[in-house]
Design an enzyme around this catalytic site. Structure first.
Site, PDB file in Angstrom:
ATOM      1  N   LYS A  40      -1.536  -6.559  10.875  1.00 21.67           N
ATOM      2  CA  LYS A  40      -1.428  -7.597   9.843  1.00 21.67           C
ATOM      3  C   LYS A  40      -0.891  -6.987   8.549  1.00 21.67           C
ATOM      4  O   LYS A  40      -0.898  -5.764   8.376  1.00 21.67           O
ATOM      5  CB  LYS A  40      -2.786  -8.258   9.609  1.00 21.67           C
ATOM      6  CG  LYS A  40      -3.869  -7.341   9.080  1.00 21.67           C
ATOM      7  CD  LYS A  40      -5.181  -8.088   8.897  1.00 21.67           C
ATOM      8  CE  LYS A  40      -6.271  -7.157   8.365  1.00 21.67           C
ATOM      9  NZ  LYS A  40      -7.510  -7.882   8.051  1.00 21.67           N
ATOM     10  N   ARG A 136     -17.636 -14.791   5.938  1.00 20.07           N
ATOM     11  CA  ARG A 136     -16.330 -15.416   5.723  1.00 20.07           C
ATOM     12  C   ARG A 136     -16.143 -16.598   6.678  1.00 20.07           C
ATOM     13  O   ARG A 136     -16.367 -17.742   6.300  1.00 20.07           O
ATOM     14  CB  ARG A 136     -15.207 -14.376   5.893  1.00 20.07           C
ATOM     15  CG  ARG A 136     -15.256 -13.278   4.836  1.00 20.07           C
ATOM     16  CD  ARG A 136     -14.050 -12.374   4.878  1.00 20.07           C
ATOM     17  NE  ARG A 136     -13.821 -11.787   6.198  1.00 20.07           N
ATOM     18  CZ  ARG A 136     -13.011 -10.762   6.422  1.00 20.07           C
ATOM     19  NH1 ARG A 136     -12.345 -10.207   5.418  1.00 20.07           N
ATOM     20  NH2 ARG A 136     -12.849 -10.277   7.640  1.00 20.07           N
ATOM     21  N   TYR A 263       8.005   1.223 -22.933  1.00 18.10           N
ATOM     22  CA  TYR A 263       7.538   0.038 -23.653  1.00 18.10           C
ATOM     23  C   TYR A 263       6.333   0.377 -24.532  1.00 18.10           C
ATOM     24  O   TYR A 263       5.432   1.113 -24.121  1.00 18.10           O
ATOM     25  CB  TYR A 263       7.130  -1.057 -22.668  1.00 18.10           C
ATOM     26  CG  TYR A 263       8.295  -1.821 -22.092  1.00 18.10           C
ATOM     27  CD1 TYR A 263       9.083  -2.640 -22.890  1.00 18.10           C
ATOM     28  CD2 TYR A 263       8.595  -1.740 -20.737  1.00 18.10           C
ATOM     29  CE1 TYR A 263      10.150  -3.348 -22.361  1.00 18.10           C
ATOM     30  CE2 TYR A 263       9.659  -2.444 -20.191  1.00 18.10           C
ATOM     31  CZ  TYR A 263      10.439  -3.250 -21.005  1.00 18.10           C
ATOM     32  OH  TYR A 263      11.492  -3.943 -20.477  1.00 18.10           O
ATOM     33  N   MET A 310       9.086  -2.466 -14.793  1.00 16.49           N
ATOM     34  CA  MET A 310       9.238  -3.229 -13.560  1.00 16.49           C
ATOM     35  C   MET A 310      10.027  -2.455 -12.502  1.00 16.49           C
ATOM     36  O   MET A 310       9.692  -2.485 -11.318  1.00 16.49           O
ATOM     37  CB  MET A 310       9.942  -4.558 -13.842  1.00 16.49           C
ATOM     38  CG  MET A 310      10.080  -5.447 -12.614  1.00 16.49           C
ATOM     39  SD  MET A 310      10.947  -6.989 -12.958  1.00 16.49           S
ATOM     40  CE  MET A 310       9.746  -7.825 -14.014  1.00 16.49           C
TER      41      MET A 310
END
Length: 367
Positions: A40, A136, A263, A310
């Site tokens: 998964k 769950r 930044y 980023m």
């Protein structure tokens, strides 16, 4: 997200290591135990299709989270049993039925919706999920389980398995684990059927509670060379980390003392320094809280200075290096290694999350 194949930043996946890790775990389990490989979340960021193909001669089947992940495997030619661990909305059951994908049955409400479908799904393979203490999904009462089995037989679904999931198999304190195991056995004692597979063991249970496995285990992050317990419990055997993350220097400069970087101008060079730029950032999964962590250049630790952007980071070098110089963010360079666990420690999370954060923008190169 588009894969950035024309950028030097990439994930390298050692498929042989994954196969060897699989065998390492299996040798410590009782004879005739079978295993589903958990692929998964794109095989925990390692590449689901490639991992499934590599393990096709070893694994009895595969576990995924949702129908789309199962479809990806089927479209790639994987014919093994596939179990969806999450709840599939009943309107999509015809797709699972058509492609022989097993679904999880976790509630009577879901079964009632399945009964209302105007479709013949006889032969649909299902696994009954029991909530023994994870909280769950799953049946919590024996009466509900027995009612579910009756409905499934009425619908002529094929009950292929019964399973649960342990919440604390990777922890030192085992009272909750023992409680869950006891509850699971109470459910099994009243089962009026004999499914092909009974399974409760995830990676942690398979490692530290091998004597409690049934006839099937679900192997997840241990396959990828990660310790399910992080730094809490030591592994009783060795595994190989399968993932490395590398890039290259694309810009290098020498700056004078007092130069600000990044930044917010939060980093100030204290002396004349060599600063390199590397094309990777938080859009790739290198979260901003990793600022201050070191990467490896020519076998030397080089600190990430300034805020992570980023798409780019800046690192402090011990000397000038040419453009194209390899940068290792996860993996080994010389006699030094940066592990996934080090990233996890830095940002206060688990190693599972680190590899799952690595985005699809990063090409996976399989070795």
């Amino acid at each position: 997200m588009i894969e950035s194949e024309h950028r030097p930043t990439q994930i390298r996946v050692n498929l042989d290591a994954i196969a060897e890790n699989f065998e390492q775990v299996m040798t410590n389990l009782p004879p005739k135990t079978e295993a589903f490989a958990v692929v998964k979340a794109n095989a925990y960021g390692h590449g689901a299709v490639a991992v499934a193909k590599k393990l096709s001669s070893q694994a009895a089947g595969f576990c995924v989270s949702n129908l789309d992940e199962a479809l990806e495997l089927r479209k790639a030619g994987i014919e093994h049993p596939i179990l969806i661990l999450g709840v599939v909305p009943v309107r999509f059951l015809p797709v699972a039925h058509q492609l022989n994908i097993s679904v999880t049955v976790a509630s009577l409400d879901w079964l009632q919706d399945a009964k209302d479908l105007e479709a013949d799904l006889s032969g649909l393979t299902v696994h009954l999920k029991l909530d023994t203490g994870m909280g769950r999904i799953g049946f919590r009462k024996i009466a509900d389980l027995l009612q579910a089995i009756a409905i499934l037989e009425e619908l002529e679904y094929d009950i292929e398995g019964v399973y649960t999931h342990f919440a604390t198999a990777d922890e030192v304190e085992q009272a909750h684990f023992e409680s869950q195991l006891s509850v699971f056995k109470e459910f099994l004692d009243v089962l009026p059927i004999t499914p092909r597979w009974i399974h409760a063991s995830n990676s942690a249970t398979s490692i530290w509670h091998a004597d409690t496995v049934f006839n099937l285990v679900r192997l997840g992050n241990i396959l990828y060379g990660l310790n399910p317990s992080g730094r809490v419990l030591e592994l009783p055997f060795g595994v190989q980390p399968a993932l490395s993350l590398v890039s290259e220097i694309v810009h290098v400069k020498q700056v004078e003392a007092g130069t600000t970087i990044g930044y917010g101008a939060t980093y100030h060079s204290t002396d004349s320094e060599w600063i390199a730029t590397v094309p990777i950032g938080y859009a790739d999964g290198l979260v901003r809280s990793l600022q201050g962590l070191s990467v490896l250049v020519d076998g030397q630790a080089c600190e990430i200075v300034g805020r992570i952007s980023m798409d780019q980071i800046t690192i402090r070098l011990p000397r000038a290096y040419p453009l194209g110089q390899k940068v290792t963010l996860i993996g080994q360079d010389g006699d030094k290694t940066i592990s996934v666990q080090e990233w996890a420690d830095r940002i206060g999370t688990i190693n599972y999350e680190v590899v799952c954060l690595l985005t699809d923008r990063l090409p996976r190169i399989f070795e």
